[in-house]
Design a protein around this motif. Structure first.
Motif, PDB file in Angstrom:
ATOM      1  N   VAL A   8       0.830  -1.202   0.000  1.00  0.00           N
ATOM      2  CA  VAL A   8       0.000   0.000   0.000  1.00  0.00           C
ATOM      3  C   VAL A   8       0.866   1.254   0.000  1.00  0.00           C
ATOM      4  O   VAL A   8       1.834   1.381   0.762  1.00  0.00           O
ATOM      5  CB  VAL A   8      -0.960  -0.008   1.212  1.00  0.00           C
ATOM      6  CG1 VAL A   8      -1.594   1.377   1.420  1.00  0.00           C
ATOM      7  CG2 VAL A   8      -2.046  -1.048   0.991  1.00  0.00           C
ATOM      8  N   VAL A   9       0.481   2.198  -0.851  1.00  0.00           N
ATOM      9  CA  VAL A   9       1.139   3.499  -0.961  1.00  0.00           C
ATOM     10  C   VAL A   9       0.077   4.585  -0.815  1.00  0.00           C
ATOM     11  O   VAL A   9      -0.993   4.504  -1.424  1.00  0.00           O
ATOM     12  CB  VAL A   9       1.869   3.662  -2.313  1.00  0.00           C
ATOM     13  CG1 VAL A   9       2.456   5.069  -2.454  1.00  0.00           C
ATOM     14  CG2 VAL A   9       2.962   2.605  -2.463  1.00  0.00           C
ATOM     15  N   ILE A  10       0.375   5.591   0.007  1.00  0.00           N
ATOM     16  CA  ILE A  10      -0.506   6.750   0.158  1.00  0.00           C
ATOM     17  C   ILE A  10       0.322   8.008   0.002  1.00  0.00           C
ATOM     18  O   ILE A  10       1.324   8.193   0.705  1.00  0.00           O
ATOM     19  CB  ILE A  10      -1.208   6.767   1.533  1.00  0.00           C
ATOM     20  CG1 ILE A  10      -2.036   5.492   1.736  1.00  0.00           C
ATOM     21  CG2 ILE A  10      -2.095   8.003   1.668  1.00  0.00           C
ATOM     22  CD1 ILE A  10      -2.614   5.360   3.139  1.00  0.00           C
ATOM     23  N   GLN A  59      -2.778   5.117  -3.392  1.00  0.00           N
ATOM     24  CA  GLN A  59      -2.216   5.352  -4.728  1.00  0.00           C
ATOM     25  C   GLN A  59      -1.464   4.150  -5.265  1.00  0.00           C
ATOM     26  O   GLN A  59      -0.926   4.184  -6.372  1.00  0.00           O
ATOM     27  CB  GLN A  59      -1.267   6.572  -4.689  1.00  0.00           C
ATOM     28  CG  GLN A  59      -1.982   7.916  -4.716  1.00  0.00           C
ATOM     29  CD  GLN A  59      -2.712   8.183  -3.413  1.00  0.00           C
ATOM     30  OE1 GLN A  59      -2.110   8.127  -2.349  1.00  0.00           O
ATOM     31  NE2 GLN A  59      -3.999   8.481  -3.506  1.00  0.00           N
ATOM     32  N   GLY A  60      -1.432   3.096  -4.483  1.00  0.00           N
ATOM     33  CA  GLY A  60      -0.799   1.869  -4.935  1.00  0.00           C
ATOM     34  C   GLY A  60      -1.099   0.744  -3.968  1.00  0.00           C
ATOM     35  O   GLY A  60      -1.350   0.976  -2.782  1.00  0.00           O
ATOM     36  N   GLY A  61      -1.136  -0.494  -4.476  1.00  0.00           N
ATOM     37  CA  GLY A  61      -1.336  -1.647  -3.624  1.00  0.00           C
ATOM     38  C   GLY A  61      -2.785  -2.082  -3.501  1.00  0.00           C
ATOM     39  O   GLY A  61      -3.643  -1.707  -4.304  1.00  0.00           O
ATOM     40  N   ARG A  62      -3.066  -2.844  -2.430  1.00  0.00           N
ATOM     41  CA  ARG A  62      -4.397  -3.426  -2.284  1.00  0.00           C
ATOM     42  C   ARG A  62      -4.714  -3.656  -0.813  1.00  0.00           C
ATOM     43  O   ARG A  62      -3.851  -4.006  -0.016  1.00  0.00           O
ATOM     44  CB  ARG A  62      -4.457  -4.754  -3.039  1.00  0.00           C
ATOM     45  CG  ARG A  62      -5.809  -5.470  -2.947  1.00  0.00           C
ATOM     46  CD  ARG A  62      -5.939  -6.564  -3.985  1.00  0.00           C
ATOM     47  NE  ARG A  62      -4.890  -7.578  -3.850  1.00  0.00           N
ATOM     48  CZ  ARG A  62      -4.814  -8.649  -4.641  1.00  0.00           C
ATOM     49  NH1 ARG A  62      -5.685  -8.825  -5.626  1.00  0.00           N
ATOM     50  NH2 ARG A  62      -3.845  -9.531  -4.459  1.00  0.00           N
ATOM     51  N   VAL A  63      -5.999  -3.451  -0.460  1.00  0.00           N
ATOM     52  CA  VAL A  63      -6.534  -3.763   0.869  1.00  0.00           C
ATOM     53  C   VAL A  63      -7.640  -4.783   0.675  1.00  0.00           C
ATOM     54  O   VAL A  63      -8.588  -4.537  -0.082  1.00  0.00           O
ATOM     55  CB  VAL A  63      -7.089  -2.503   1.567  1.00  0.00           C
ATOM     56  CG1 VAL A  63      -7.734  -2.882   2.908  1.00  0.00           C
ATOM     57  CG2 VAL A  63      -5.991  -1.466   1.774  1.00  0.00           C
ATOM     58  N   ARG A  64      -7.540  -5.926   1.384  1.00  0.00           N
ATOM     59  CA  ARG A  64      -8.559  -6.963   1.257  1.00  0.00           C
ATOM     60  C   ARG A  64      -8.991  -7.447   2.634  1.00  0.00           C
ATOM     61  O   ARG A  64      -8.191  -7.522   3.565  1.00  0.00           O
ATOM     62  CB  ARG A  64      -8.030  -8.158   0.455  1.00  0.00           C
ATOM     63  CG  ARG A  64      -7.719  -7.858  -0.989  1.00  0.00           C
ATOM     64  CD  ARG A  64      -7.640  -9.115  -1.838  1.00  0.00           C
ATOM     65  NE  ARG A  64      -6.624 -10.061  -1.368  1.00  0.00           N
ATOM     66  CZ  ARG A  64      -6.350 -11.212  -1.981  1.00  0.00           C
ATOM     67  NH1 ARG A  64      -7.040 -11.575  -3.067  1.00  0.00           N
ATOM     68  NH2 ARG A  64      -5.415 -12.006  -1.522  1.00  0.00           N
ATOM     69  N   ILE A  65     -10.276  -7.783   2.746  1.00  0.00           N
ATOM     70  CA  ILE A  65     -10.818  -8.426   3.939  1.00  0.00           C
ATOM     71  C   ILE A  65     -11.552  -9.675   3.503  1.00  0.00           C
ATOM     72  O   ILE A  65     -12.424  -9.616   2.622  1.00  0.00           O
ATOM     73  CB  ILE A  65     -11.761  -7.497   4.717  1.00  0.00           C
ATOM     74  CG1 ILE A  65     -10.988  -6.337   5.350  1.00  0.00           C
ATOM     75  CG2 ILE A  65     -12.489  -8.276   5.813  1.00  0.00           C
ATOM     76  CD1 ILE A  65     -11.862  -5.398   6.157  1.00  0.00           C
TER      77      ILE A  65
END
Length: 363
Positions: A8-10, A59-65
């Motif tokens: 993840v990128v912010i 701005q990049g990557g992924r968040v999953r549940i």
């Protein structure tokens, strides 16, 4: 894995920072685990928490549940599920209780979809879970800070969120109350089998609550591990310096008949299992981490150190000591050994985990 944070990128628009607020962070949580993000102000931990909640875009990557992508950038069309569709609960620093509603009404606020009887039953279950059934008809201002925090937790748990996020939940409380309430919150979350992620800057809170703890610095996740590993086997110099009390002392790794030893101003450190080989560093020269609990007060020891400062901790003092050779070390000493600054005392190293880093390497 239940919660998956992948690369993840912010970045914040217009920011002049030399690095992203969150820079290529990855970690996972199993269902029912409690994770904690800790680090200095501005390290990115709250930004990451808000991104998981859907309050910030990545701005990049992924968040999953549970296998469902909530946010995703890269490899296709960007995805950003709005906060209200994520089934994530959140407990804020200021509790955010409605002052004009009773405790029971505050807890019921997030479950309007339930029928009246089911809603009342759920409120009663939550009050019982946090041990505050007797305050159901009180207003928030009639409660202590610790009680308000537990009501905020009950309200967040009432809708049965898939994940609970807690942002500095104890920072408004007295220091003496924080650790006790942290332990209570952990017990509540475990009883409810809730997967949770908490942000704090307080190590005692992190240790009291977390199954896994992530140390962040300048947007990057330095280490994601349990408290024991963070303290005894830090993988970066920043983690070694940030967690607990300790100093870095110049040392040299040499071969001996018993295997590699770390030669320090306090004597040789021997740990055949964890001691690096001399070839790990140029000429074997390195810095060794010495925790306060690695240094033992011993009047019979030939190594002497002068007390520069002492801090009373109840059952013990934290002594700041200076060796005759100039190096500074810290030591936990039982408080019945009440020496004065300026005195010389005997000390010896008793190191179970040898932790070394390149000489003079920055954090």
């Amino acid at each position: 894995m239940f919660l998956e944070i992948e690369h993840v990128v912010i970045r914040y628009p217009g920011s002049q920072a030399t690095h992203p607020a969150v820079d290529d962070v990855s970690f996972t949580l199993q269902a029912g685990e409690i994770g904690v993000l800790i680090g200095p102000s501005g390290c990115g931990k709250t930004s990451l928490l808000r991104a998981i909640a859907g309050l910030e875009r990545i701005q990049g990557g992924r968040v999953r549940i549970a296998g469902q992508a909530l946010s995703e950038v890269g490899g296709g069309r960007p995805l950003h599920l709005p906060p209200e569709r994520r089934q994530i609960g959140m407990v804020f620093q200021d509790y955010a209780l409605f002052p004009h509603l009773t405790v029971a009404q505050n807890i019921a606020f997030g479950i309007p979809h339930l029928g009246r009887a089911a809603r009342q039953q759920r409120v009663a279950e939550m009050l019982d879970l946090v041990g505050l059934g007797q305050v159901a008809q009180r207003l928030p201002h009639q409660l202590s800070g610790g009680q308000q925090q537990r009501i905020a937790l009950a309200r967040a748990l009432a809708p049965q969120p898939r994940l609970l996020l807690l942002d500095e939940p104890f920072s408004n409380l007295d220091v003496d109350l924080r650790e006790r309430l942290a332990q209570e919150v952990r017990a509540i979350l475990k009883q409810a089998s809730t997967t949770a992620l908490l942000v704090t800057h307080d190590q005692l809170e992190a240790f009291a609550v977390g199954d896994l703890i992530g140390v962040m610095y300048q947007g990057r996740l330095q280490q994601w591990d349990d408290a024991y590993q963070l303290y005894h086997r830090p993988t970066t110099r920043f983690v070694a310096d940030f967690i607990g009390h300790g100093v870095f002392t110049p040392a040299r790794i040499v071969d001996s008949a018993r295997g590699p030893v770390v030669r320090t101003p306090l004597g040789d450190l021997i740990d055949l299992q964890e001691c690096p080989l001399p070839s790990a560093y140029p000429a074997g020269e390195c810095d060794v981490l010495l925790r306060a609990d690695d240094i033992v007060h011993d009047d019979e020891s030939p190594v002497k150190a002068r007390i520069e400062r002492k801090a009373f901790r109840g059952s013990e003092f934290l002594y700041t000591l200076r060796l005759a050779s100039g190096e500074q070390v810290l030591a936990h000493v039982p408080s019945h050994h009440d020496h004065s600054p300026g005195e010389w005392i005997g000390i010896r190293p008793e190191v179970d985990h040898v932790v070394t880093f390149p000489r003079g390497m920055p954090a």
